[in-house]
Scaffold this motif. Sequence first.
Motif, PDB file in Angstrom:
ATOM      1  N   MET A 264       0.806  -1.211   0.000  1.00 21.75           N
ATOM      2  CA  MET A 264       0.000   0.000   0.000  1.00 21.75           C
ATOM      3  C   MET A 264       0.845   1.269   0.000  1.00 21.75           C
ATOM      4  SD  MET A 264      -3.149  -1.018  -0.031  1.00 21.75           S
ATOM      5  CE  MET A 264      -3.228  -2.702  -0.589  1.00 21.75           C
ATOM      6  N   ASN A 265       2.104   1.162  -0.387  1.00 19.54           N
ATOM      7  CA  ASN A 265       2.953   2.354  -0.436  1.00 19.54           C
ATOM      8  C   ASN A 265       2.360   3.417  -1.351  1.00 19.54           C
ATOM      9  OD1 ASN A 265       4.837   1.266   1.225  1.00 19.54           O
ATOM     10  ND2 ASN A 265       6.356   0.821  -0.363  1.00 19.54           N
ATOM     11  N   ASP A 266       2.646   4.680  -1.012  1.00 18.10           N
ATOM     12  CA  ASP A 266       2.267   5.774  -1.900  1.00 18.10           C
ATOM     13  C   ASP A 266       3.434   6.220  -2.771  1.00 18.10           C
ATOM     14  OD1 ASP A 266      -0.455   6.209  -1.518  1.00 18.10           O
ATOM     15  OD2 ASP A 266      -0.100   7.204   0.400  1.00 18.10           O
ATOM     16  N   CYS A 267       4.589   5.572  -2.589  1.00 23.37           N
ATOM     17  CA  CYS A 267       5.775   5.986  -3.348  1.00 23.37           C
ATOM     18  C   CYS A 267       6.038   5.017  -4.499  1.00 23.37           C
ATOM     19  CB  CYS A 267       6.985   6.015  -2.414  1.00 23.37           C
ATOM     20  SG  CYS A 267       7.150   4.547  -1.381  1.00 23.37           S
ATOM     21  N   LEU A 290      -2.317  -4.869  -4.053  1.00 25.19           N
ATOM     22  CA  LEU A 290      -1.688  -3.571  -4.236  1.00 25.19           C
ATOM     23  C   LEU A 290      -2.739  -2.575  -4.700  1.00 25.19           C
ATOM     24  CD1 LEU A 290       1.618  -2.805  -6.020  1.00 25.19           C
ATOM     25  CD2 LEU A 290      -0.447  -1.795  -6.945  1.00 25.19           C
ATOM     26  N   VAL A 291      -2.625  -1.342  -4.203  1.00 22.90           N
ATOM     27  CA  VAL A 291      -3.452  -0.266  -4.750  1.00 22.90           C
ATOM     28  C   VAL A 291      -2.506   0.819  -5.237  1.00 22.90           C
ATOM     29  CG1 VAL A 291      -5.202   1.497  -4.287  1.00 22.90           C
ATOM     30  CG2 VAL A 291      -5.386  -0.741  -3.192  1.00 22.90           C
ATOM     31  N   GLY A 292      -2.626   1.193  -6.497  1.00 24.60           N
ATOM     32  CA  GLY A 292      -1.803   2.274  -7.036  1.00 24.60           C
ATOM     33  C   GLY A 292      -2.662   3.504  -7.260  1.00 24.60           C
ATOM     34  N   ARG A 293      -2.143   4.664  -6.884  1.00 26.35           N
ATOM     35  CA  ARG A 293      -2.910   5.895  -7.112  1.00 26.35           C
ATOM     36  C   ARG A 293      -1.962   7.041  -7.441  1.00 26.35           C
ATOM     37  NH1 ARG A 293      -4.963   7.931  -1.123  1.00 26.35           N
ATOM     38  NH2 ARG A 293      -2.940   7.794  -0.110  1.00 26.35           N
ATOM     39  N   ALA A 325      -1.901   6.041 -11.968  1.00 24.84           N
ATOM     40  CA  ALA A 325      -0.913   5.093 -11.453  1.00 24.84           C
ATOM     41  C   ALA A 325      -0.619   4.017 -12.492  1.00 24.84           C
ATOM     42  CB  ALA A 325      -1.436   4.453 -10.185  1.00 24.84           C
ATOM     43  N   SER A 326       0.576   3.482 -12.411  1.00 25.78           N
ATOM     44  CA  SER A 326       0.917   2.401 -13.326  1.00 25.78           C
ATOM     45  C   SER A 326       1.698   1.318 -12.583  1.00 25.78           C
ATOM     46  CB  SER A 326       1.674   2.989 -14.519  1.00 25.78           C
ATOM     47  OG  SER A 326       2.944   2.441 -14.625  1.00 25.78           O
ATOM     48  N   LYS A 356      -6.884   6.573 -17.253  1.00 24.46           N
ATOM     49  CA  LYS A 356      -5.474   6.882 -17.441  1.00 24.46           C
ATOM     50  C   LYS A 356      -4.535   5.941 -16.688  1.00 24.46           C
ATOM     51  CE  LYS A 356      -5.929  11.767 -18.494  1.00 24.46           C
ATOM     52  NZ  LYS A 356      -5.894  13.112 -17.919  1.00 24.46           N
ATOM     53  N   ALA A 357      -5.084   5.123 -15.834  1.00 25.01           N
ATOM     54  CA  ALA A 357      -4.237   4.193 -15.086  1.00 25.01           C
ATOM     55  C   ALA A 357      -3.712   3.115 -16.028  1.00 25.01           C
ATOM     56  CB  ALA A 357      -5.034   3.556 -13.961  1.00 25.01           C
ATOM     57  N   ARG A 358      -2.615   2.506 -15.622  1.00 26.10           N
ATOM     58  CA  ARG A 358      -2.065   1.439 -16.444  1.00 26.10           C
ATOM     59  C   ARG A 358      -1.740   0.241 -15.552  1.00 26.10           C
ATOM     60  NH1 ARG A 358       3.788   0.974 -19.019  1.00 26.10           N
ATOM     61  NH2 ARG A 358       3.466  -1.044 -19.971  1.00 26.10           N
TER      62      ARG A 358
END
Lengths: 435, 259
Positions: A264-267, A290-293, A325-326, A356-358
């Motif tokens: 769950m990192n934001d980096c 995993l969540v990407g944002r 996020a990708s 726009k996410a990948r």
Amino acid sequence: MTVETKLALTGEDVRSYSESNREPEWLASKRSEAYQLAETLQLPKPDKTKIQNWNFTEFPVHAVKDEPLTGLADLPQDARALIDIENQKNIYVQRNNTPAYIKLSDELKEQGVILTDIFTAAREHSDLLQQYFMKDAVKVDEHKLTALHAAFMNGGVFVYVPKGVEVKEPVQVLFLHEGEDVSLFNHAIIVAEDNSSLTYVENYLSLSKDSKGLVNIISEVIAKDGAKITYGAVDVLAEGFTSYVNRRGVAGRDATIEWALGLMNDCDTIYENVTHLVGDGSVGHSKSVLVGRGSQKQNVTAKTVHWGKGAEGYILQHGVMKEEASTIFNGIGKIEHGASKSDAVQESRVLMLSEKARGDANPILLIDEDDVTAGHAASVGRVDPLQLYYLMSRGISRVEAERLIVHGFLAPVVSQLPIEGVKKQLSEVIERKVR
Amino acid sequence: MSTLEIKGLHVEIEGKEILKGVDLTINTNEIHAVMGPNGTGKSTLASAIMGHPKYEVTAGTVTLDGEDVLEMEVDERAKAGLFLAMQYPSEISGVTNADFLRSAINAQREEGNEISLMKFIRDLDSKMETLEMDQEMAQRYLNEGFSGGEKKRNEILQLMMLKPKFAILDEIDSGLDIDALKVVSKGVNEMRGENFGCLIITHYQRLLNYITPDHVHVMMQGKVVKSGGPELAQKLEAQGYDWIKEELGIEDETVGQEA
């Protein structure tokens, strides 16, 4: 001609840091050698993610000094929520780079179980640590990041379970980040001797939003013959870090390693989770969500390497991508020659919540043995309109229906985490990130 | 009393017209059965009323006590009091049956007035007992890995927990053995009363042995072609549909075949 990257510390700095920690000579030398290697080794090449321009070498401060805690009640609220303060018997807390609190039940101490910070382990259990530190699971000279890690290691934990000991209560570890100058080069070594068992749960938690530092963490997990290790983790690190997270296991005969990882990192993060199924009949389960944002870029590799006969490796990766996020999800099942009757199964699914996410799922099977079974499933898609219709037809709003579907999608890891507080935290982090 | 009124309903799926002017009025305290051979538009009627994303209403109206149902989002239709027991309910991984049901119940209540956990569990236990469902079904993921029969029971469980004004049962009897059919019927019969109306879609008469309808309608070629009382269902059971086709001069009853 080799291009040398400027490193944030000199070889001399590394030496004197080792001295200040009163490290045994083998470790100090290993770090010096690693420093030399780091200057020339190349970065790793994660599939389909270009990291040549990522900063993995420069950071503000090598080690930040903090005060230890007098008790768990002193922890900030966000960290305290993860712990059952009254009942958690075995716990290690690290604030930035300082070992801040440690507790291990008397019963386990008497049985010879060790739970200590990595520097104390180096001083007090030097021979034992030397057997495992960057030997079988991760090697110093794999690439620039493993070498940098060994040279700059500034924290971590050592857990050791002797033969036949079953650790029934989970061991909980908190790595807390506070302040923008902090970098984390943590090393975790978890060893379960023959026929022992252990549940280990770690949290990486940023208590402040700002960060200019690096994260380069390595876990080496060794399950000897007949041992079982359950490894849970929830990573919630702040946006500003650049992270490399490598969790690797080696399973002996009839040993089992189960991973449940909440990523769950934001980096920007390069994740690697490899399980070497060395012994006959060994089993590895790698489950990650995993969540990407935002504009976050991540690359996740989950891999099982089958060496032993009848080794079973299972990979499950579920990712939710929003905004821009990708993330690349690589699932690799590798069966070596001689690992007959092995079974390598993997499933990678990506749910896209924005245009726009990948998200890419790459299932890879590499098989050098005939008598095996293997399978993979991969999909990238949006929320199923018929699932939405079904939930909404019961009066549930579109937003809530989507929320239920996303939570359900990430449930395989949430439900695996053995500590209530951590399970709840992961649900809440998912909630916050997906909203 | 509440009324669900369908007038001149025309519905298309992917450009093909399936319903060609359906008229039907259902009041609470009434049970209606819509019968007809396969391919005559029965399930389309059910899906269009609930708002299935693939079905497009091109003409006609559906109102619930005068409110325009077709203007509503799917969740608003449910909140207004409509329920559809689906022929093919979705499977939702990671969401337990119990959590889903509680979310659905609370969605109908005001914020701050959520159902208490105790009351919910009591309710759920007793309804599951009526439907002879194993208690562990509550903790399983919604419809995931359920057998055909378990899915049907689960639809009726939701019906009983949500207590809508009007329920549409879309071929709830298909794939059920006689014992399961009795159990499902028991559930529906418990709902019968002044505050409940029901539209049963089926092509077998046997379900109607257990749930006696007040009104029976026959659909062919995307329209209701005949209506009557329970005796109509019995006549269909005994004589089939041919006599209706003859009476109305229909050769092929499926949609797209005009008389």
